[in-house]
Design a protein around this motif. Structure first.
Motif, PDB file in Angstrom:
ATOM      1  N   SER A   1      78.003  45.911  -2.205  1.00  0.00           N
ATOM      2  CA  SER A   1      76.688  45.830  -2.843  1.00  0.00           C
ATOM      3  C   SER A   1      76.707  44.794  -3.948  1.00  0.00           C
ATOM      4  CB  SER A   1      76.270  47.196  -3.408  1.00  0.00           C
ATOM      5  OG  SER A   1      77.134  47.590  -4.452  1.00  0.00           O
ATOM      6  N   GLY A   2      75.531  44.403  -4.383  1.00  0.00           N
ATOM      7  CA  GLY A   2      75.414  43.438  -5.461  1.00  0.00           C
ATOM      8  C   GLY A   2      73.968  43.199  -5.826  1.00  0.00           C
ATOM      9  N   ASN A   3      73.756  42.250  -6.708  1.00  0.00           N
ATOM     10  CA  ASN A   3      72.391  41.911  -7.109  1.00  0.00           C
ATOM     11  C   ASN A   3      72.353  40.473  -7.605  1.00  0.00           C
ATOM     12  OD1 ASN A   3      73.666  43.667  -9.554  1.00  0.00           O
ATOM     13  ND2 ASN A   3      72.495  41.924 -10.348  1.00  0.00           N
ATOM     14  N   PHE A   4      71.168  39.912  -7.641  1.00  0.00           N
ATOM     15  CA  PHE A   4      70.959  38.582  -8.226  1.00  0.00           C
ATOM     16  C   PHE A   4      69.536  38.509  -8.749  1.00  0.00           C
ATOM     17  CE2 PHE A   4      70.255  38.282  -3.640  1.00  0.00           C
ATOM     18  CZ  PHE A   4      68.997  37.687  -3.553  1.00  0.00           C
ATOM     19  N   TRP A   5      69.310  37.579  -9.669  1.00  0.00           N
ATOM     20  CA  TRP A   5      67.990  37.425 -10.272  1.00  0.00           C
ATOM     21  C   TRP A   5      67.197  36.347  -9.549  1.00  0.00           C
ATOM     22  CZ3 TRP A   5      71.929  39.695 -12.550  1.00  0.00           C
ATOM     23  CH2 TRP A   5      71.665  40.794 -13.379  1.00  0.00           C
ATOM     24  N   LEU A   6      65.900  36.533  -9.493  1.00  0.00           N
ATOM     25  CA  LEU A   6      65.019  35.551  -8.871  1.00  0.00           C
ATOM     26  C   LEU A   6      64.722  34.471  -9.916  1.00  0.00           C
ATOM     27  CD1 LEU A   6      62.601  37.965  -6.966  1.00  0.00           C
ATOM     28  CD2 LEU A   6      64.791  37.004  -6.212  1.00  0.00           C
ATOM     29  N   SER A   7      65.644  33.520 -10.003  1.00  0.00           N
ATOM     30  CA  SER A   7      65.544  32.474 -11.015  1.00  0.00           C
ATOM     31  C   SER A   7      66.437  31.301 -10.637  1.00  0.00           C
ATOM     32  CB  SER A   7      65.971  33.017 -12.385  1.00  0.00           C
ATOM     33  OG  SER A   7      67.383  33.122 -12.462  1.00  0.00           O
TER      34      SER A   7
ATOM     35  N   LEU B   1      64.937  34.692 -16.591  1.00  0.00           N
ATOM     36  CA  LEU B   1      63.539  34.523 -16.209  1.00  0.00           C
ATOM     37  C   LEU B   1      63.425  33.300 -15.324  1.00  0.00           C
ATOM     38  CD1 LEU B   1      60.681  35.741 -16.889  1.00  0.00           C
ATOM     39  CD2 LEU B   1      60.527  33.948 -18.632  1.00  0.00           C
ATOM     40  N   GLY B   2      62.760  33.436 -14.185  1.00  0.00           N
ATOM     41  CA  GLY B   2      62.701  32.331 -13.235  1.00  0.00           C
ATOM     42  C   GLY B   2      61.380  31.582 -13.230  1.00  0.00           C
ATOM     43  N   TRP B   3      61.453  30.255 -13.258  1.00  0.00           N
ATOM     44  CA  TRP B   3      60.302  29.391 -13.073  1.00  0.00           C
ATOM     45  C   TRP B   3      59.149  29.768 -14.014  1.00  0.00           C
ATOM     46  CZ3 TRP B   3      62.859  31.754  -8.866  1.00  0.00           C
ATOM     47  CH2 TRP B   3      63.802  30.916  -8.246  1.00  0.00           C
ATOM     48  N   ASP B   4      57.967  30.104 -13.459  1.00  0.00           N
ATOM     49  CA  ASP B   4      56.819  30.448 -14.313  1.00  0.00           C
ATOM     50  C   ASP B   4      56.542  31.951 -14.319  1.00  0.00           C
ATOM     51  OD1 ASP B   4      56.040  30.550 -11.669  1.00  0.00           O
ATOM     52  OD2 ASP B   4      54.064  29.657 -12.002  1.00  0.00           O
ATOM     53  N   ALA B   5      57.552  32.760 -14.013  1.00  0.00           N
ATOM     54  CA  ALA B   5      57.376  34.216 -13.941  1.00  0.00           C
ATOM     55  C   ALA B   5      57.095  34.820 -15.312  1.00  0.00           C
ATOM     56  CB  ALA B   5      58.620  34.868 -13.340  1.00  0.00           C
ATOM     57  N   ASP B   6      56.366  35.912 -15.315  1.00  0.00           N
ATOM     58  CA  ASP B   6      56.100  36.642 -16.550  1.00  0.00           C
ATOM     59  C   ASP B   6      57.275  37.530 -16.958  1.00  0.00           C
ATOM     60  OD1 ASP B   6      53.634  35.518 -16.749  1.00  0.00           O
ATOM     61  OD2 ASP B   6      52.500  37.393 -16.732  1.00  0.00           O
ATOM     62  N   TYR B   7      58.019  37.998 -15.952  1.00  0.00           N
ATOM     63  CA  TYR B   7      59.117  38.921 -16.220  1.00  0.00           C
ATOM     64  C   TYR B   7      60.364  38.517 -15.442  1.00  0.00           C
ATOM     65  CZ  TYR B   7      55.426  42.015 -17.964  1.00  0.00           C
ATOM     66  OH  TYR B   7      54.370  42.541 -18.661  1.00  0.00           O
ATOM     67  N   LYS B   8      61.509  38.971 -15.932  1.00  0.00           N
ATOM     68  CA  LYS B   8      62.727  38.838 -15.145  1.00  0.00           C
ATOM     69  C   LYS B   8      62.564  39.654 -13.864  1.00  0.00           C
ATOM     70  CE  LYS B   8      65.741  38.460 -19.210  1.00  0.00           C
ATOM     71  NZ  LYS B   8      66.765  39.156 -20.018  1.00  0.00           N
ATOM     72  N   ARG B   9      63.029  39.099 -12.754  1.00  0.00           N
ATOM     73  CA  ARG B   9      62.930  39.791 -11.463  1.00  0.00           C
ATOM     74  C   ARG B   9      64.297  39.808 -10.802  1.00  0.00           C
ATOM     75  NH1 ARG B   9      58.054  42.549 -11.200  1.00  0.00           N
ATOM     76  NH2 ARG B   9      56.418  41.252 -12.143  1.00  0.00           N
ATOM     77  N   ILE B  10      64.604  40.924 -10.143  1.00  0.00           N
ATOM     78  CA  ILE B  10      65.940  41.121  -9.597  1.00  0.00           C
ATOM     79  C   ILE B  10      65.867  41.527  -8.126  1.00  0.00           C
ATOM     80  CG2 ILE B  10      66.103  43.577 -10.191  1.00  0.00           C
ATOM     81  CD1 ILE B  10      69.013  43.049 -11.080  1.00  0.00           C
TER      82      ILE B  10
ATOM     83  N   LYS C   1      53.030  31.665  -9.725  1.00  0.00           N
ATOM     84  CA  LYS C   1      52.848  31.120  -8.373  1.00  0.00           C
ATOM     85  C   LYS C   1      54.064  30.321  -7.912  1.00  0.00           C
ATOM     86  CE  LYS C   1      48.753  32.867  -8.165  1.00  0.00           C
ATOM     87  NZ  LYS C   1      48.556  34.105  -7.363  1.00  0.00           N
ATOM     88  N   ILE C   2      54.631  29.538  -8.831  1.00  0.00           N
ATOM     89  CA  ILE C   2      55.845  28.797  -8.480  1.00  0.00           C
ATOM     90  C   ILE C   2      56.983  29.782  -8.239  1.00  0.00           C
ATOM     91  CG2 ILE C   2      57.559  27.127  -9.294  1.00  0.00           C
ATOM     92  CD1 ILE C   2      55.311  25.827 -10.958  1.00  0.00           C
ATOM     93  N   ALA C   3      57.083  30.775  -9.089  1.00  0.00           N
ATOM     94  CA  ALA C   3      58.154  31.770  -8.964  1.00  0.00           C
ATOM     95  C   ALA C   3      58.072  32.507  -7.632  1.00  0.00           C
ATOM     96  CB  ALA C   3      58.076  32.769 -10.116  1.00  0.00           C
ATOM     97  N   GLN C   4      56.878  32.811  -7.173  1.00  0.00           N
ATOM     98  CA  GLN C   4      56.715  33.530  -5.905  1.00  0.00           C
ATOM     99  C   GLN C   4      57.244  32.707  -4.730  1.00  0.00           C
ATOM    100  OE1 GLN C   4      52.511  34.301  -6.108  1.00  0.00           O
ATOM    101  NE2 GLN C   4      52.765  36.229  -7.219  1.00  0.00           N
ATOM    102  N   VAL C   5      56.899  31.430  -4.715  1.00  0.00           N
ATOM    103  CA  VAL C   5      57.349  30.562  -3.620  1.00  0.00           C
ATOM    104  C   VAL C   5      58.854  30.309  -3.710  1.00  0.00           C
ATOM    105  CG1 VAL C   5      57.173  28.235  -2.635  1.00  0.00           C
ATOM    106  CG2 VAL C   5      55.100  29.466  -3.335  1.00  0.00           C
ATOM    107  N   GLU C   6      59.333  30.002  -4.922  1.00  0.00           N
ATOM    108  CA  GLU C   6      60.756  29.719  -5.085  1.00  0.00           C
ATOM    109  C   GLU C   6      61.617  30.970  -4.857  1.00  0.00           C
ATOM    110  OE1 GLU C   6      62.112  26.818  -5.279  1.00  0.00           O
ATOM    111  OE2 GLU C   6      60.141  25.847  -5.314  1.00  0.00           O
ATOM    112  N   SER C   7      61.071  32.136  -5.174  1.00  0.00           N
ATOM    113  CA  SER C   7      61.794  33.385  -4.917  1.00  0.00           C
ATOM    114  C   SER C   7      61.984  33.586  -3.422  1.00  0.00           C
ATOM    115  CB  SER C   7      61.031  34.568  -5.514  1.00  0.00           C
ATOM    116  OG  SER C   7      61.032  34.512  -6.928  1.00  0.00           O
ATOM    117  N   ALA C   8      60.963  33.269  -2.640  1.00  0.00           N
ATOM    118  CA  ALA C   8      61.075  33.388  -1.181  1.00  0.00           C
ATOM    119  C   ALA C   8      62.162  32.459  -0.653  1.00  0.00           C
ATOM    120  CB  ALA C   8      59.733  33.069  -0.524  1.00  0.00           C
ATOM    121  N   ARG C   9      62.230  31.252  -1.176  1.00  0.00           N
ATOM    122  CA  ARG C   9      63.253  30.301  -0.750  1.00  0.00           C
ATOM    123  C   ARG C   9      64.654  30.776  -1.171  1.00  0.00           C
ATOM    124  NH1 ARG C   9      59.516  25.274  -2.626  1.00  0.00           N
ATOM    125  NH2 ARG C   9      58.376  25.008  -0.650  1.00  0.00           N
TER     126      ARG C   9
END
Length: 278
Positions: free
Chosen positions: A111-117, A125-134, A161-169
């Motif tokens: 198991s593990g984890n990573f941040w969407l950033s 905090l990634g890109w233009d996100a409001d919050y840290k996302r994991i 919006k940028i964070a959503q697209v970059e998170s998918a990538r």
């Protein structure tokens, strides 16, 4: 033994074997524990939420928004284990994207984890996100079928919006690095509707379980209610995606209510799946 008795036994054996092969996978945004929710505070809905999980027999499921104390409440259900770290510090602080599983059905291998950033290995905090996302992931082995598979559970930012697209990538880069060609289930609250760019990126690599269910999808299309029982439920933002090698037998968005209230501001999404290979 009479012929009809033999046929009856064979029938029930067949049903049992089918049940062993199938598992119920779900994703559920729990809604965080906050006094601002008034009559919808966690303390007034936790028992209903736990009963829903038990009644619908979730075998393995991802949750979003839950604080550790909320996850501990759910873990009181007999046979359930969970793992996942807080998004704020990589320990216990803040919301979690946890994964629960039935310990009598699955063995957790890794198991593990990573941040969407841009710096996924550290709380960030990634890109233009409001919050840290994991994102939390786990490698599992079915105790009965011996099938090995991965589950990734995510919660995308709701505004960036940028964070959503970059998170998918980023998700697919990480899935490739961690799971390779193994069977993968990707679930979560993506905060994106089906016609969005982020979902289109995901669907280039994975399959939307709702679209390939052998039986017609059950329940409303939308998955976000905002606790409003009169909601039209037309916003679909919670998903279960599967890779090749995983067959989807059933799909549902569950709109269960008790005392005229939902147990969360999101509906749980559940899919009955089978693994076509080990």
């Amino acid at each position: 033994m009479k012929k009809h008795q033999v046929l009856l036994i064979l029938f029930f054996l067949g049903v049992n074997l089918f049940a062993q092969k199938s598992i119920n996978v779900a994703t559920y945004n729990l809604r965080l524990k906050t006094e601002s929710d008034g009559i919808n505070q966690w303390q007034f809905r936790v028992d209903h939420l736990k009963s829903l999980i038990e009644y619908h027999e979730f075998d393995i499921f991802g949750t979003q928004e839950g604080f550790k104390e909320q996850l501990d409440d759910i873990a009181e259900i007999e046979g359930l284990n969970y793992f996942g770290k807080g998004r704020d510090d990589g320990k216990e602080a803040g919301e979690h994207a946890a994964i629960f599983y039935r310990s009598d059905k699955f063995k957790l291998l890794d198991s593990g984890n990573f941040w969407l950033s841009e710096t996924p290995d550290v709380p960030s905090l990634g890109w233009d996100a409001d919050y840290k996302r994991i994102c939390t992931w786990g490698k599992f082995k079915s105790i009965k079928t011996k099938a090995k598979f991965y589950v990734f559970n995510v919660h995308f930012d709701h505004r960036g919006k940028i964070a959503q697209v970059e998170s998918a990538r980023l998700i697919f880069k990480k899935i490739g690095e961690i799971a390779g060609q193994s069977m993968v289930i990707l679930c979560g609250d993506f905060n994106l509707e089906p016609d969005s760019e982020g979902i289109a990126i995901i669907k280039k690599e994975m399959i939307d379980s709702r679209e390939v269910s052998s039986k017609a999808p059950y329940g409303p299309v939308g998955t976000f209610s905002g606790f409003n029982i009169n909601s039209k439920l037309n916003r679909r933002i919670d998903y279960i995606f599967v890779s090749k090698g995983i067959a989807v037998r059933k799909y549902a968005a569950l709109s269960d209510i008790k005392d005229n209230r939902f147990p969360s501001d999101h509906l749980p999404v559940v899919a009955k799946v089978e693994f076509d290979r080990k």
